[in-house]
Write a protein that holds these residues in place. Sequence first.
Motif, short mmCIF file in Angstrom:
data_model
loop_
_atom_site.label_atom_id
_atom_site.label_comp_id
_atom_site.label_asym_id
_atom_site.label_seq_id
_atom_site.Cartn_x
_atom_site.Cartn_y
_atom_site.Cartn_z
N ILE A 1 30.95 4.26 -8.45
CA ILE A 1 30.76 4.89 -7.60
C ILE A 1 29.54 3.93 -6.25
O ILE A 1 28.82 3.37 -6.64
CB ILE A 1 29.64 6.04 -8.16
CG1 ILE A 1 30.81 7.37 -8.75
CG2 ILE A 1 29.63 6.93 -7.16
CD1 ILE A 1 32.34 7.47 -7.88
N ARG A 2 29.73 4.59 -5.66
CA ARG A 2 29.13 3.78 -4.64
C ARG A 2 28.61 4.40 -2.75
O ARG A 2 27.58 3.62 -2.40
CB ARG A 2 29.78 1.84 -3.03
CG ARG A 2 30.41 1.67 -4.56
CD ARG A 2 31.80 0.55 -3.18
NE ARG A 2 32.46 -0.71 -4.67
CZ ARG A 2 32.95 -0.67 -5.97
NH1 ARG A 2 33.45 0.91 -5.58
NH2 ARG A 2 32.97 -1.85 -6.71
N ASP B 1 27.12 8.76 -13.00
CA ASP B 1 27.58 7.98 -12.39
C ASP B 1 26.69 6.18 -11.93
O ASP B 1 25.96 6.69 -11.88
CB ASP B 1 28.50 8.65 -10.65
CG ASP B 1 29.21 9.65 -11.52
OD1 ASP B 1 30.33 9.54 -11.47
OD2 ASP B 1 28.77 10.63 -10.96
N THR B 2 28.01 5.23 -11.88
CA THR B 2 27.09 3.81 -11.30
C THR B 2 28.39 3.05 -11.44
O THR B 2 29.59 3.61 -10.69
CB THR B 2 27.45 3.68 -13.54
OG1 THR B 2 28.58 3.73 -14.33
CG2 THR B 2 26.31 4.15 -14.66
N CYS B 3 27.52 2.11 -11.02
CA CYS B 3 28.15 1.14 -10.69
C CYS B 3 28.34 -0.51 -10.49
O CYS B 3 26.71 -0.74 -10.97
CB CYS B 3 28.39 0.48 -8.91
SG CYS B 3 29.75 -0.06 -8.04
N TRP B 4 28.67 -1.57 -11.44
CA TRP B 4 28.48 -2.78 -12.27
C TRP B 4 28.01 -3.05 -10.79
O TRP B 4 29.19 -3.63 -9.68
CB TRP B 4 29.19 -3.17 -13.24
CG TRP B 4 28.90 -4.24 -13.61
CD1 TRP B 4 28.31 -5.66 -13.08
CD2 TRP B 4 29.29 -4.23 -15.24
NE1 TRP B 4 28.61 -6.28 -13.63
CE2 TRP B 4 28.37 -6.36 -15.10
CE3 TRP B 4 29.61 -3.74 -16.09
CZ2 TRP B 4 28.48 -6.72 -16.25
CZ3 TRP B 4 29.40 -4.50 -17.27
CH2 TRP B 4 29.40 -5.76 -17.43
N VAL B 5 26.77 -3.83 -10.15
CA VAL B 5 26.89 -5.14 -9.41
C VAL B 5 26.87 -6.21 -9.03
O VAL B 5 25.52 -5.99 -10.52
CB VAL B 5 25.51 -4.08 -8.09
CG1 VAL B 5 24.98 -4.82 -7.09
CG2 VAL B 5 25.96 -2.62 -8.05
N GLY B 6 27.45 -6.67 -9.09
CA GLY B 6 27.24 -8.17 -9.79
C GLY B 6 26.57 -9.30 -8.30
O GLY B 6 26.88 -10.19 -8.36
N TYR C 1 23.71 10.40 -9.16
CA TYR C 1 25.26 11.05 -9.09
C TYR C 1 26.01 11.16 -7.73
O TYR C 1 25.53 10.51 -6.77
CB TYR C 1 24.79 13.19 -8.98
CG TYR C 1 23.75 13.89 -9.81
CD1 TYR C 1 24.77 14.18 -10.99
CD2 TYR C 1 22.39 13.25 -9.88
CE1 TYR C 1 23.95 14.58 -11.97
CE2 TYR C 1 21.58 14.15 -11.44
CZ TYR C 1 22.42 14.36 -12.05
OH TYR C 1 21.41 15.25 -12.97
N ALA C 2 27.16 11.33 -8.00
CA ALA C 2 28.36 10.95 -6.73
C ALA C 2 28.00 11.75 -6.47
O ALA C 2 28.32 11.99 -5.83
CB ALA C 2 29.88 11.27 -7.76
N GLY C 3 28.31 10.71 -4.46
CA GLY C 3 28.05 11.17 -2.99
C GLY C 3 29.34 10.59 -3.00
O GLY C 3 30.02 11.53 -1.79
#
Length: 172
Positions: A13-14, A119-124, A151-153
């Motif tokens: 989720i971004r 919710d999350t996102c793996w940022v590399g 929380y997902a937007g």
Amino acid sequence: MDLFEAIKSRRSIRHYEPKSIPKETIMQILRLSLNAPSAGNRQPWRLHVVQNPAIRKQLSEAAGGQTLLLEAPWVICVIAVPDESASKYGERGRSLYCIQDTAALATYILLIARGFGLDTCWVGAFNEQKVGEILQLSANQRCVAMIPIGYAGEPRKDRGRKSLEEIAIFHE
């Protein structure tokens, strides 16, 4: 939410809603994530848990302006400590095992957060040196992932996956 549902519903989720998450929820996620496996049980990791908006802004800038690091109320920075793996496994521990171990920890964080309905996102994609300066990491530490939690937007989109037949080779 059970484990299987968390795995099936997890998406990167971004964009996040401007909704807070209690620190105790983050603490529960992190405590559970410490059950992640590591080579020789070395646990060659540290976590920088960032709620401070000014630091999240700096992290966003170090990641090329990725706004998800600003929008999510929490960002977990997963830090590898290669020397802790190297002390038992030498160069292979330093260059491989500590990365594998922190990847397992990051994956646990992603799935456990989803289990809490977050919710999350793996940022590399970030400037590792700048992130190290922001977090004041020692020379023997490196940030391997930043994980915004919120929380997902935006809608949770299924981007499709390769089939098992495309990727698995069975040796029976």
